[in-house]
Design an enzyme around this catalytic site. Structure first.
Site, mmCIF file in Angstrom:
data_model
loop_
_atom_site.group_PDB
_atom_site.id
_atom_site.type_symbol
_atom_site.label_atom_id
_atom_site.label_comp_id
_atom_site.label_asym_id
_atom_site.label_seq_id
_atom_site.Cartn_x
_atom_site.Cartn_y
_atom_site.Cartn_z
ATOM 1 N N HIS A 125 1.012 -1.265 0.032
ATOM 2 C CA HIS A 125 0.048 0.081 -0.217
ATOM 3 C C HIS A 125 0.857 1.164 -0.116
ATOM 4 O O HIS A 125 0.850 1.841 1.142
ATOM 5 C CB HIS A 125 -0.934 -0.143 1.205
ATOM 6 C CG HIS A 125 -2.141 0.841 1.309
ATOM 7 N ND1 HIS A 125 -2.487 1.782 0.247
ATOM 8 C CD2 HIS A 125 -2.973 1.118 1.987
ATOM 9 C CE1 HIS A 125 -3.700 2.351 0.538
ATOM 10 N NE2 HIS A 125 -3.934 1.957 1.497
ATOM 11 N N GLN A 128 -0.474 4.682 1.057
ATOM 12 C CA GLN A 128 -0.356 4.804 2.524
ATOM 13 C C GLN A 128 0.995 5.202 3.263
ATOM 14 O O GLN A 128 1.093 6.136 4.191
ATOM 15 C CB GLN A 128 -1.084 3.499 3.126
ATOM 16 C CG GLN A 128 -1.191 3.518 4.555
ATOM 17 C CD GLN A 128 -2.164 4.734 5.121
ATOM 18 O OE1 GLN A 128 -3.276 4.700 4.526
ATOM 19 N NE2 GLN A 128 -1.950 5.443 6.059
ATOM 20 N N ASP A 214 -2.281 -1.897 12.427
ATOM 21 C CA ASP A 214 -3.128 -2.061 11.290
ATOM 22 C C ASP A 214 -4.320 -3.165 11.744
ATOM 23 O O ASP A 214 -4.123 -3.953 12.845
ATOM 24 C CB ASP A 214 -2.706 -2.485 10.189
ATOM 25 C CG ASP A 214 -3.353 -2.772 8.999
ATOM 26 O OD1 ASP A 214 -4.745 -2.209 9.008
ATOM 27 O OD2 ASP A 214 -3.021 -3.045 7.656
ATOM 28 N N CYS A 254 -3.383 3.254 9.811
ATOM 29 C CA CYS A 254 -3.896 3.651 8.529
ATOM 30 C C CYS A 254 -5.208 4.033 8.308
ATOM 31 O O CYS A 254 -5.910 4.753 7.363
ATOM 32 C CB CYS A 254 -3.389 2.381 7.498
ATOM 33 S SG CYS A 254 -4.140 1.148 7.991
ATOM 34 N N ARG A 283 -2.843 11.838 3.104
ATOM 35 C CA ARG A 283 -3.127 11.115 2.196
ATOM 36 C C ARG A 283 -3.247 11.844 0.953
ATOM 37 O O ARG A 283 -3.038 11.448 -0.200
ATOM 38 C CB ARG A 283 -4.367 9.949 2.257
ATOM 39 C CG ARG A 283 -3.950 9.061 3.398
ATOM 40 C CD ARG A 283 -2.937 7.833 3.103
ATOM 41 N NE ARG A 283 -3.138 7.432 1.461
ATOM 42 C CZ ARG A 283 -4.240 6.474 1.045
ATOM 43 N NH1 ARG A 283 -4.595 5.559 2.423
ATOM 44 N NH2 ARG A 283 -4.474 5.996 0.070
HETATM 45 N N1 CP Z 1 -5.973 3.802 4.695
HETATM 46 C C1 CP Z 1 -6.995 3.581 3.618
HETATM 47 O O1 CP Z 1 -6.234 3.185 2.508
HETATM 48 O O2 CP Z 1 -8.070 3.651 3.833
HETATM 49 P P1 CP Z 1 -9.367 3.028 3.026
HETATM 50 O O3 CP Z 1 -9.475 1.719 2.755
HETATM 51 O O4 CP Z 1 -10.655 3.898 3.452
HETATM 52 O O5 CP Z 1 -9.104 3.806 1.418
HETATM 53 N N1 NVA Z 2 -4.420 -4.103 5.573
HETATM 54 C C1 NVA Z 2 -5.705 -3.317 5.682
HETATM 55 C C2 NVA Z 2 -5.476 -1.968 5.277
HETATM 56 C C3 NVA Z 2 -6.741 -1.261 4.867
HETATM 57 C C4 NVA Z 2 -6.515 0.245 4.536
HETATM 58 C C5 NVA Z 2 -6.581 -3.978 4.426
HETATM 59 O O1 NVA Z 2 -5.876 -4.374 3.451
HETATM 60 O O2 NVA Z 2 -7.725 -4.262 4.419
#
Ligand code: CP
Ligand code: NVA
Length: 298
Positions: A125, A128, A214, A254, A283
């Site tokens: 990600h 993020q 997370d 996050c 973000r």
């Molecule tokens: N942190 C993040 O990516 O949040 P969303 O899943 O809401 O985009």
């Molecule tokens: N690790 C989480 C992050 C969400 C922003 C997921 O992938 O669901």
């Protein structure tokens, strides 16, 4: 160039994106005229922050964002990703995609003539992590030499990307996670001996400037939910754990969180240390910096 993982950016690239994002945060210069270009935002999973920050960033830059929920496109009826990529490349100047499998993103990038930006995959990600690093930099005015502790699912996309960015920028990265949930192999390659992995959360947060967690169960992992919750029970960030951190530590997440699971409310809501909403705001700033770099070539 694509942004599939933060390893696609050099240390200098990451620093430039953070500096540009800071400029846009404190001296905003929104575009007064449309560029006439569009960016596609493809989502195979739900999103609040990523979708809205990318749409807002596009609007700020005069780019037209086209939000595509994958299930309402022909992808849901079996259209091959390689065809989808070749078609979209003829309409838009960039593609951001949130996918289940990182392999889909790689295929999209391989066949796309325009930059592809990872808006979250099962492994990484990077958008993020850029906002995370910007937030850390804003708070401490440096990243190099800081002790950054991730407590929880060490195999998560968020942990992987944070670790890659933190190690590239010279931080000491620590991950407290069960042995079953180890970071991605790319993290080990990029970090080398800057990364310390332990099963002991106290060891990881000792003297840490940053404590990050997370959710225990990421999107797409619903089938393993009970097993992961069980494994991660000892990895909650709570008042007892944060006592071991540096006195000026910051708490990061996050978002979205699962209330009362991976972090207790007292830690999450502690305004003296918790920077989660600043992090969420950032973000959008880092999305602007990435679009400027990859789509507008500024
Ligand atoms: N942190 C993040 O990516 O949040 P969303 O899943 O809401 O985009
Ligand atoms: N690790 C989480 C992050 C969400 C922003 C997921 O992938 O669901």
């Amino acid at each position: 160039m694509h942004l599939l993982t933060l390893a696609d950016y050099s240390e200098g690239d990451i620093r430039r994106r953070i500096n540009n994002a800071l400029d846009h945060k404190y001296n905003p210069t929104p575009a007064s005229t449309p560029t006439g270009e569009s960016v596609a935002l493809i989502f195979m999973k739900p999103s609040t922050r990523t979708r809205v920050s990318l749409e807002a960033a596009a609007a700020y830059l005069g780019l037209h964002p086209i939000y595509l929920e994958a299930r309402t496109t022909q992808l849901s009826r079996g259209e091959p990703i390689k065809d989808f990529a070749r078609v979209l490349s003829r309409y838009v100047s960039g593609i951001t995609a949130r996918v289940y499998s990182h392999k889909d993103l790689e295929e999209l990038a391989e066949r796309s003539d325009v930059p592809v930006i990872n808006a979250l995959s099962d492994r990484f990600h990077p958008l993020q992590a850029l906002a995370d690093l910007m937030t850390i930099y804003e708070h401490f005015n440096r990243i190099s030499g800081l002790k950054i502790a991730f407590v929880g699912d060490g195999s998560s996309n968020v942990a992987n990307s944070l670790a890659i960015g933190a190690c590239k920028l010279g931080a000491e990265m620590r991950i407290a996670t069960p042995k079953e949930l180890q970071p991605d192999k790319l993290v080990l390659e990029v970090c080398g001996d800057r990364l310390h992995i332990t099963e002991d959360p106290v060891e990881a947060v000792k003297g840490a400037h940053v404590i990050y967690t997370d959710v225990r169960v990421s999107m797409g992992q619903e089938a393993e939910a009970e097993k992961k919750k069980q494994l991660l029970r000892p990895y909650q960030v709570n008042a007892e754990l944060v006592k071991h951190a540096h006195e000026d530590y910051i708490f990061m997440h996050c978002l979205p969180r699962h209330v009362g699971e991976e972090v207790t409310d007292d830690v999450f809501e502690d305004e003296e240390h918790s920077v989660v909403f600043e992090q969420a705001e950032n973000r959008m700033r880092t999305a602007i910096a990435v679009f400027e770099d990859l789509i507008l070539g500024i």
